[in-house]
Design an enzyme around this catalytic site. Structure first.
Site, PDB file in Angstrom:
ATOM      1  N   GLY A 197       5.865   4.938  -1.632  1.00 54.67           N
ATOM      2  CA  GLY A 197       7.316   5.166  -1.543  1.00 54.67           C
ATOM      3  C   GLY A 197       8.080   3.894  -1.869  1.00 54.67           C
ATOM      4  O   GLY A 197       9.091   3.914  -2.578  1.00 54.67           O
ATOM      5  N   HIS A 222      18.663  -0.521   3.226  1.00 61.88           N
ATOM      6  CA  HIS A 222      18.179  -1.864   3.556  1.00 61.88           C
ATOM      7  C   HIS A 222      17.435  -2.464   2.357  1.00 61.88           C
ATOM      8  O   HIS A 222      17.675  -3.587   1.963  1.00 61.88           O
ATOM      9  CB  HIS A 222      17.270  -1.748   4.783  1.00 61.88           C
ATOM     10  CG  HIS A 222      16.272  -0.612   4.684  1.00 61.88           C
ATOM     11  ND1 HIS A 222      16.647   0.676   4.408  1.00 61.88           N
ATOM     12  CD2 HIS A 222      14.915  -0.588   4.741  1.00 61.88           C
ATOM     13  CE1 HIS A 222      15.575   1.447   4.333  1.00 61.88           C
ATOM     14  NE2 HIS A 222      14.514   0.709   4.527  1.00 61.88           N
ATOM     15  N   SER A 253       0.835  -1.199   0.000  1.00 60.70           N
ATOM     16  CA  SER A 253       0.000   0.000   0.000  1.00 60.70           C
ATOM     17  C   SER A 253       0.872   1.252   0.000  1.00 60.70           C
ATOM     18  O   SER A 253       0.367   2.364  -0.004  1.00 60.70           O
ATOM     19  CB  SER A 253      -0.857  -0.001   1.274  1.00 60.70           C
ATOM     20  OG  SER A 253       0.007  -0.006   2.407  1.00 60.70           O
ATOM     21  N   ASN A 254       2.187   1.051   0.041  1.00 63.03           N
ATOM     22  CA  ASN A 254       3.113   2.155   0.265  1.00 63.03           C
ATOM     23  C   ASN A 254       3.734   2.623  -1.066  1.00 63.03           C
ATOM     24  O   ASN A 254       4.550   1.915  -1.661  1.00 63.03           O
ATOM     25  CB  ASN A 254       4.196   1.654   1.236  1.00 63.03           C
ATOM     26  CG  ASN A 254       5.149   2.722   1.671  1.00 63.03           C
ATOM     27  OD1 ASN A 254       5.553   3.551   0.874  1.00 63.03           O
ATOM     28  ND2 ASN A 254       5.520   2.698   2.934  1.00 63.03           N
ATOM     29  N   TYR A 256      10.454   7.094   7.836  1.00 61.76           N
ATOM     30  CA  TYR A 256      11.473   7.555   8.788  1.00 61.76           C
ATOM     31  C   TYR A 256      12.678   8.220   8.121  1.00 61.76           C
ATOM     32  O   TYR A 256      13.632   8.601   8.803  1.00 61.76           O
ATOM     33  CB  TYR A 256      11.960   6.361   9.624  1.00 61.76           C
ATOM     34  CG  TYR A 256      10.914   5.804  10.568  1.00 61.76           C
ATOM     35  CD1 TYR A 256      10.818   6.251  11.878  1.00 61.76           C
ATOM     36  CD2 TYR A 256      10.003   4.833  10.141  1.00 61.76           C
ATOM     37  CE1 TYR A 256       9.860   5.742  12.748  1.00 61.76           C
ATOM     38  CE2 TYR A 256       9.035   4.318  10.999  1.00 61.76           C
ATOM     39  CZ  TYR A 256       8.971   4.783  12.297  1.00 61.76           C
ATOM     40  OH  TYR A 256       8.014   4.276  13.160  1.00 61.76           O
ATOM     41  N   ASP A 257      12.660   8.333   6.797  1.00 64.48           N
ATOM     42  CA  ASP A 257      13.826   8.866   6.079  1.00 64.48           C
ATOM     43  C   ASP A 257      14.351  10.215   6.610  1.00 64.48           C
ATOM     44  O   ASP A 257      15.569  10.408   6.651  1.00 64.48           O
ATOM     45  CB  ASP A 257      13.514   8.998   4.579  1.00 64.48           C
ATOM     46  CG  ASP A 257      13.572   7.654   3.860  1.00 64.48           C
ATOM     47  OD1 ASP A 257      14.050   6.684   4.466  1.00 64.48           O
ATOM     48  OD2 ASP A 257      13.145   7.589   2.695  1.00 64.48           O
ATOM     49  N   LYS A 278      20.236   6.698  -2.081  1.00 64.80           N
ATOM     50  CA  LYS A 278      19.577   5.918  -1.015  1.00 64.80           C
ATOM     51  C   LYS A 278      19.597   4.429  -1.370  1.00 64.80           C
ATOM     52  O   LYS A 278      19.977   3.588  -0.556  1.00 64.80           O
ATOM     53  CB  LYS A 278      18.128   6.395  -0.778  1.00 64.80           C
ATOM     54  CG  LYS A 278      17.443   5.577   0.323  1.00 64.80           C
ATOM     55  CD  LYS A 278      15.984   5.909   0.583  1.00 64.80           C
ATOM     56  CE  LYS A 278      15.382   4.871   1.535  1.00 64.80           C
ATOM     57  NZ  LYS A 278      13.946   4.942   1.720  1.00 64.80           N
ATOM     58  N   ASP A 323       8.610  -6.103   3.877  1.00 58.97           N
ATOM     59  CA  ASP A 323       8.333  -5.652   5.237  1.00 58.97           C
ATOM     60  C   ASP A 323       9.612  -5.034   5.791  1.00 58.97           C
ATOM     61  O   ASP A 323      10.682  -5.641   5.728  1.00 58.97           O
ATOM     62  CB  ASP A 323       7.842  -6.805   6.125  1.00 58.97           C
ATOM     63  CG  ASP A 323       7.049  -6.263   7.312  1.00 58.97           C
ATOM     64  OD1 ASP A 323       6.307  -5.277   7.132  1.00 58.97           O
ATOM     65  OD2 ASP A 323       7.175  -6.796   8.420  1.00 58.97           O
TER      66      ASP A 323
HETATM   67  P1  ITT Z   1       2.986  -2.306   3.163  1.00 58.83           P
HETATM   68  O1  ITT Z   1       1.646  -2.089   2.546  1.00 58.83           O
HETATM   69  O2  ITT Z   1       4.033  -2.698   2.146  1.00 58.83           O
HETATM   70  O3  ITT Z   1       2.987  -3.215   4.369  1.00 58.83           O
HETATM   71  P2  ITT Z   1       3.819  -0.271   5.105  1.00 58.83           P
HETATM   72  O4  ITT Z   1       3.966   1.217   4.975  1.00 58.83           O
HETATM   73  O5  ITT Z   1       2.871  -0.816   6.130  1.00 58.83           O
HETATM   74  O6  ITT Z   1       3.467  -0.839   3.635  1.00 58.83           O
HETATM   75  P3  ITT Z   1       6.091  -1.522   6.492  1.00 58.83           P
HETATM   76  O7  ITT Z   1       5.225  -2.181   7.511  1.00 58.83           O
HETATM   77  O8  ITT Z   1       7.132  -2.351   5.817  1.00 58.83           O
HETATM   78  O9  ITT Z   1       5.261  -0.867   5.297  1.00 58.83           O
HETATM   79  O10 ITT Z   1       6.837  -0.258   7.064  1.00 58.83           O
HETATM   80  C1  ITT Z   1       6.918   0.040   8.436  1.00 58.83           C
HETATM   81  C2  ITT Z   1       7.136   1.527   8.605  1.00 58.83           C
HETATM   82  O11 ITT Z   1       8.476   1.832   8.209  1.00 58.83           O
HETATM   83  C3  ITT Z   1       6.210   2.406   7.773  1.00 58.83           C
HETATM   84  O12 ITT Z   1       5.850   3.527   8.547  1.00 58.83           O
HETATM   85  C4  ITT Z   1       7.086   2.821   6.601  1.00 58.83           C
HETATM   86  O13 ITT Z   1       6.733   4.095   6.112  1.00 58.83           O
HETATM   87  C5  ITT Z   1       8.472   2.822   7.214  1.00 58.83           C
HETATM   88  N1  ITT Z   1       9.490   2.491   6.211  1.00 58.83           N
HETATM   89  C6  ITT Z   1       9.599   1.341   5.488  1.00 58.83           C
HETATM   90  N2  ITT Z   1      10.634   1.425   4.640  1.00 58.83           N
HETATM   91  C7  ITT Z   1      11.194   2.648   4.834  1.00 58.83           C
HETATM   92  C8  ITT Z   1      12.268   3.330   4.258  1.00 58.83           C
HETATM   93  O14 ITT Z   1      12.983   2.811   3.264  1.00 58.83           O
HETATM   94  N3  ITT Z   1      12.554   4.560   4.689  1.00 58.83           N
HETATM   95  C9  ITT Z   1      11.833   5.130   5.684  1.00 58.83           C
HETATM   96  N4  ITT Z   1      10.786   4.561   6.276  1.00 58.83           N
HETATM   97  C10 ITT Z   1      10.466   3.319   5.852  1.00 58.83           C
END
Ligand code: ITT
Length: 185
Positions: free
Chosen positions: A11, A170, A8-9, A144-145, A165, A66
């Site tokens: 980014g 990661h 859903s993300n 968290y960037d 980046k 994840d």
């Molecule tokens: P999904 O639909 O893919 O699960 P999500 O936003 O719930 O999307 P995650 O559970 O993997 O994704 O992410 C956990 C949190 O960490 C979420 O607030 C993200 O915005 C943040 N996050 C994940 N990858 C990041 C990155 O590369 N840089 C900064 N923040 C990140």
């Protein structure tokens, strides 16, 4: 290869697409609400997600991602709860928890899960060590960037270009392993 990105993300979609494209892979986002189980590791969340989506007959091959941020001074919190913490107390809340703490060591971790057409599951892990800063900086990226500086840099992920980046992040590291794996198929 045409690969579905189940997330859903937006980014993440941008980053995953940016990495996959030069290798000739086409990526498209699939927004399927996948329940996130309460688990103590990203790997367990990904395993569950892959099986759940396969049971829903989501078109393969597909990828899930994840990720989380692990702050040493907070005993690696928020980790698997990173999304919840971001959506509730937000970056300002995290910085508040860190007030007065000098050890800012933090790492980002990402687990990418891949489900292939033959039903096999594969996981790729990437980590990026660095430090949390004291206030938000930069406008790029997501999540968290703005508060994280990767080791060896003096800019936050938000201040780095997508290329910079991805080279150290990661997600970039996990995806490098995935792309190498696909090249061997
Ligand atoms: P999904 O639909 O893919 O699960 P999500 O936003 O719930 O999307 P995650 O559970 O993997 O994704 O992410 C956990 C949190 O960490 C979420 O607030 C993200 O915005 C943040 N996050 C994940 N990858 C990041 C990155 O590369 N840089 C900064 N923040 C990140």
């Amino acid at each position: 290869m045409n690969i579905n990105l189940v997330t859903s993300n937006s980014g993440k979609v941008e980053e995953l697409t940016y990495i996959l494209k030069p290798f000739g892979h086409n990526a498209s986002q699939l927004k399927v609400e996948c329940p996130e189980i309460q688990a103590s590791t990203l790997e367990a969340v990904v395993d569950f997600g892959l099986d759940w989506l396969a049971a829903k007959k989501i078109q393969t091959p597909f990828i899930i991602d994840d990720a989380g941020i692990f702050i040493e001074a907070l005993q690696n919190f928020p980790g698997v709860y990173s999304r919840y913490v971001y959506d509730t107390i937000g970056l300002q809340g995290v910085l508040k928890q860190m007030e007065g703490l000098e050890d800012r060591s933090t790492s980002f971790k990402c687990v990418i899960g891949l489900m292939l057409e033959d039903g096999t599951k594969h996981k790729f892990v990437g980590e990026c060590k660095g430090d949390l800063i004291y206030e938000k900086r930069g406008t790029g990226g997501f999540g968290y960037d703005p508060i994280f500086i990767p080791e060896g840099y003096d800019k936050t992920f938000s201040e780095l270009s997508p290329k910079e980046k991805n080279a150290v992040s990661h997600r970039g590291r996990a995806m490098k392993k995935l792309v190498d794996f696909l090249a061997e198929l």
